[in-house]
Design a protein around this motif. Structure first.
Motif, PDB file in Angstrom:
ATOM      1  N   GLN A  59      -0.377   0.320  -8.269  1.00  0.00           N
ATOM      2  CA  GLN A  59      -1.830   0.414  -6.752  1.00  0.00           C
ATOM      3  C   GLN A  59      -1.874  -1.290  -6.150  1.00  0.00           C
ATOM      4  O   GLN A  59      -1.767  -2.644  -7.432  1.00  0.00           O
ATOM      5  N   ASN A  62      -2.511  -5.809  -0.403  1.00  0.00           N
ATOM      6  CA  ASN A  62      -1.451  -4.899   0.945  1.00  0.00           C
ATOM      7  C   ASN A  62      -0.513  -5.511  -0.265  1.00  0.00           C
ATOM      8  O   ASN A  62       0.315  -6.375  -0.432  1.00  0.00           O
ATOM      9  N   PRO A  63       0.579  -4.080   0.763  1.00  0.00           N
ATOM     10  CA  PRO A  63       1.899  -4.997   0.196  1.00  0.00           C
ATOM     11  C   PRO A  63       2.399  -5.457   0.541  1.00  0.00           C
ATOM     12  O   PRO A  63       3.660  -5.965  -0.770  1.00  0.00           O
ATOM     13  N   HIS A  85       7.543   2.394  -1.215  1.00  0.00           N
ATOM     14  CA  HIS A  85       5.357   2.469  -1.056  1.00  0.00           C
ATOM     15  C   HIS A  85       4.915   3.932  -0.120  1.00  0.00           C
ATOM     16  O   HIS A  85       5.923   4.525   0.773  1.00  0.00           O
ATOM     17  N   TYR A  86       3.752   3.712  -0.818  1.00  0.00           N
ATOM     18  CA  TYR A  86       3.557   5.246  -0.206  1.00  0.00           C
ATOM     19  C   TYR A  86       1.729   5.042  -0.223  1.00  0.00           C
ATOM     20  O   TYR A  86       1.189   4.290  -0.843  1.00  0.00           O
ATOM     21  N   THR A  87       0.726   5.177  -0.025  1.00  0.00           N
ATOM     22  CA  THR A  87      -0.442   5.528   0.619  1.00  0.00           C
ATOM     23  C   THR A  87      -1.008   6.928   0.074  1.00  0.00           C
ATOM     24  O   THR A  87      -0.537   8.581   0.391  1.00  0.00           O
ATOM     25  N   ASP A  90      -6.625   5.950   0.714  1.00  0.00           N
ATOM     26  CA  ASP A  90      -6.534   4.729   1.529  1.00  0.00           C
ATOM     27  C   ASP A  90      -6.243   3.265  -0.105  1.00  0.00           C
ATOM     28  O   ASP A  90      -6.069   2.202   0.045  1.00  0.00           O
ATOM     29  N   LYS A  91      -5.048   4.164  -1.269  1.00  0.00           N
ATOM     30  CA  LYS A  91      -4.776   3.254  -1.966  1.00  0.00           C
ATOM     31  C   LYS A  91      -2.931   2.911  -1.584  1.00  0.00           C
ATOM     32  O   LYS A  91      -2.679   3.987  -0.847  1.00  0.00           O
ATOM     33  N   GLU A  92      -3.274   1.900  -1.678  1.00  0.00           N
ATOM     34  CA  GLU A  92      -1.686   1.239  -1.025  1.00  0.00           C
ATOM     35  C   GLU A  92      -0.980   1.184  -2.325  1.00  0.00           C
ATOM     36  O   GLU A  92      -1.171   0.411  -3.357  1.00  0.00           O
ATOM     37  N   LYS A 149       9.669  -0.456   6.462  1.00  0.00           N
ATOM     38  CA  LYS A 149       8.753   0.492   6.779  1.00  0.00           C
ATOM     39  C   LYS A 149       9.485   2.067   7.692  1.00  0.00           C
ATOM     40  O   LYS A 149       9.462   1.352   8.368  1.00  0.00           O
TER      41      LYS A 149
END
Ligand code: CTP
Ligand code: MG
Length: 554
Positions: A59, A62-63, A85-87, A90-92, A149
């Protein structure tokens, strides 16, 4: 100490409908999902488990800002092969696959707990990265794979693709490909299996957590649940080699009643998961079901999980996995049938008196066994051809031996040249005209027999042969199934011009008539099973033998 902290309960998030938006960063070689190949189920399981053992989920705040720090921290332990990368809520989150299990072990050994006195110091592959100036670290080896992305708004894209397709067959292929469980979806489920396996293997070093159900049988869709079976000795049905040593472990006697012993194990595992497994919440113990299970939700992955100790589901999934490998039309057909059933509200995400996706899948197998020429072999044929040792499996007194090489049957299925569209229509015709009141469905013989019980629908469980997998289906639901099949067939057969307007072919089947409404319906049907209020009904309300019931009430 590096700045990757193990996640612990103090960081658990609020509960809600999980929405995982995924940005695939880079996908290096992974297990090929295509059919027509001779990939063995056991090899796929080992491959995926190894991959998961080489992975961690981190976690981050900011990625893009964490990139440099993460690169410096992780490169000390090995190369990062893949980065996702996944969210979620609201968790990155980043899923990193390192070059080996050893690299992950080193990485975990370098981690610390944030506050030694206030958290339970559990070690797991779920970590978080504390924001720290990256200047304090120097990179040791290569850079992280670049973050690409990708905004995947599947639904808009899917409906457009479906409406622009040239034929219903093409629509079926598109639907199948576009709704297939994503690579990250696969990896997050495998890493969850490994998390549970690691936790319990301190007590049982040979223990194996084996996933089963749609996740591994080829029909995995985004949002699908994770069904896991635990094998304490890790043999899961294969023949055990003669002991090499005369030394035998001293051991406690198991409770004589196998079911009771299973319930005891699961109660203990449920306690462990509740207290020590990071991210696992909403633990439910469904001990009085025919197959006792533990259910929980994973907060870092958004996945709903079931754990049982019955291995027959694993072999059932292996059989469906083989069918998927035998003929390329099987999976698109299953997907179309499941989607049609969801649109018609014949299936539901909560257990009840409706037909399940699993029962529908067995009906599709049965239908494909009865085509001329047959597209899929019967289980009976496959059992006869089982090779000694290689294919021999026995789980809880159930014979799960069948030929585990799809090749022979791949050749045979090619002699049938019907298109997916023909098969979909054929399936609807079959459901709309089958004599469900008198006849049962069996994929062992590929034949219908007189029904063995008075339930409206009888679909024999092919491995536990005395069971009817559709015993929960009421006459009302069966009647709806038949009527909806006839209705869908009528719509498809009477369409005037397939390529005028958007809602043609499969898109003409939903009740909703605008693409916007279809989109909403599809998003709903893709939601994972969070509503567990009906757990004790129907699907789970199987006979509990009198003996056990008495013992339980005692
Ligand atoms: N199963 C079974 N007998 C049943 C119900 C389920 O053997 N009466 C086994 C099947 O192998 C099935 C698996 O348990 O695939 C998981 O069941 P379930 O999650 O209900 O179905 P899935 O096939 O996983 O489909 P879904 O995508 O709806 O979860
Ligand atoms: Mg499932």
């Amino acid at each position: 100490k590096f700045d990757i902290f193990r996640n612990d309960r103090s960081f658990s998030s609020s509960i809600g409908i999980p929405k995982i938006s995924e940005k695939i960063v880079k996908t290096n070689s992974s297990w090929p999902t295509g059919n027509g190949e001779r990939q063995h189920f056991d090899e796929m399981v080992s491959f995926r488990k190894k991959e998961a053992k080489s992975s961690v989920v981190i976690q981050v705040g900011n990625p893009s800002k964490s990139h440099t720090l993460l690169n410096k921290v992780c490169s000390r332990h090995g190369d990062v092969k893949n980065l996702f990368h996944y969210t979620h809520q609201d968790k990155e989150l980043l899923l990193l696959e390192l070059d080996s299990e050893a690299s992950v072990k080193n990485l975990l050994a370098s981690c610390s707990h944030n506050n030694n006195y206030k958290v339970i110091p559990v070690i797991s592959p779920f970590l978080w990265l504390k924001a720290t100036p990256s200047e304090s670290y120097t990179a040791v080896s290569s850079r992280l794979p670049p973050v690409i992305k990708e905004n995947i708004s599947v639904m808009d894209n899917l409906l457009e693709l479906l409406s622009n397709a040239k034929s219903i067959s093409e629509q079926m292929t598109i639907l199948n490909d576009q709704t297939r469980l994503s690579e990250i979806g696969h990896r997050l489920r495998w890493i969850t299996c490994i998390q549970i396996e690691h936790m319990l293997s301190g007590l049982f070093p040979s223990l194996q957590v084996l996933p089963f159900g749609s996740f591994v049988n080829g029909s995995a869709r985004n949002g699908c649940d994770l069904d896991m079976a635990i094998s304490l000795d890790g043999h899961y049905g294969a023949e055990i080699a003669a002991p090499q040593s005369p030394l035998i472990f001293q051991a406690k006697a198991a409770v004589e009643n196998h079911r009771l012993q299973t319930q005891k194990h699961l109660e203990i595992f449920a306690d462990l998961i509740q207290n020590y497994a990071i991210g696992c919440s909403q633990i439910q113990r469904i001990m009085r079901a025919r197959v006792p299970i533990i259910k929980f939700h994973h907060e870092f992955t958004g996945i709903d999980c079931d754990i049982s100790m019955s291995l027959s589901g694993v072999f059932m999934s292996e059989l469906l996995y083989l069918y998927d490998k035998i003929d390329w039309r099987f999976c698109p057909l299953v997907t179309a049938v499941r989607q049609w059933a969801a649109w018609a509200k014949l299936t539901s995400v909560t257990p009840g008196n409706q037909i399940t996706n699993f029962t529908l899948t067995l009906m599709v197998v049965f239908f494909l066994q009865r085509c001329t020429p047959a597209i899929l072999p019967t289980l009976g044929e496959m059992t006869k051809m089982a090779r000694p040792q290689v294919d021999t499996r026995q789980a809880e007194d159930i014979n799960c031996s069948f030929l585990r090489d799809p090749f022979v049957f791949q050749l045979r299925s090619k002699s049938n040249s019907e298109s997916p569209e023909d098969l979909f229509m054929g399936f609807l015709r079959f459901v709309g005209s089958f004599d469900f009141s008198e006849r049962s469905i069996s994929i062992i013989t590929g034949d219908s027999h007189r029904k063995f019980d008075s339930k409206p629908l009888y679909v024999q469980n092919p491995l536990e042969r005395e069971l009817n997998v559709s015993r929960n289906v009421t006459l009302t639901e069966l009647t709806r199934l038949v009527m909806e099949a006839r209705n869908a067939l009528y719509i498809l057969e009477t369409q005037e011009d397939q390529n005028t307007g958007n809602n043609w072919g499969l898109l003409a089947l939903p009740r909703a008539k605008s693409l916007q409404q279809i989109k909403q319906e599809m998003s709903h049907s893709n939601q994972v099973k969070l509503n567990i209020k009906d757990l004790f009904c129907d699907d789970y309300e199987e006979e509990i033998d009198d003996f056990t019931e008495t013992r339980l009430s005692e």
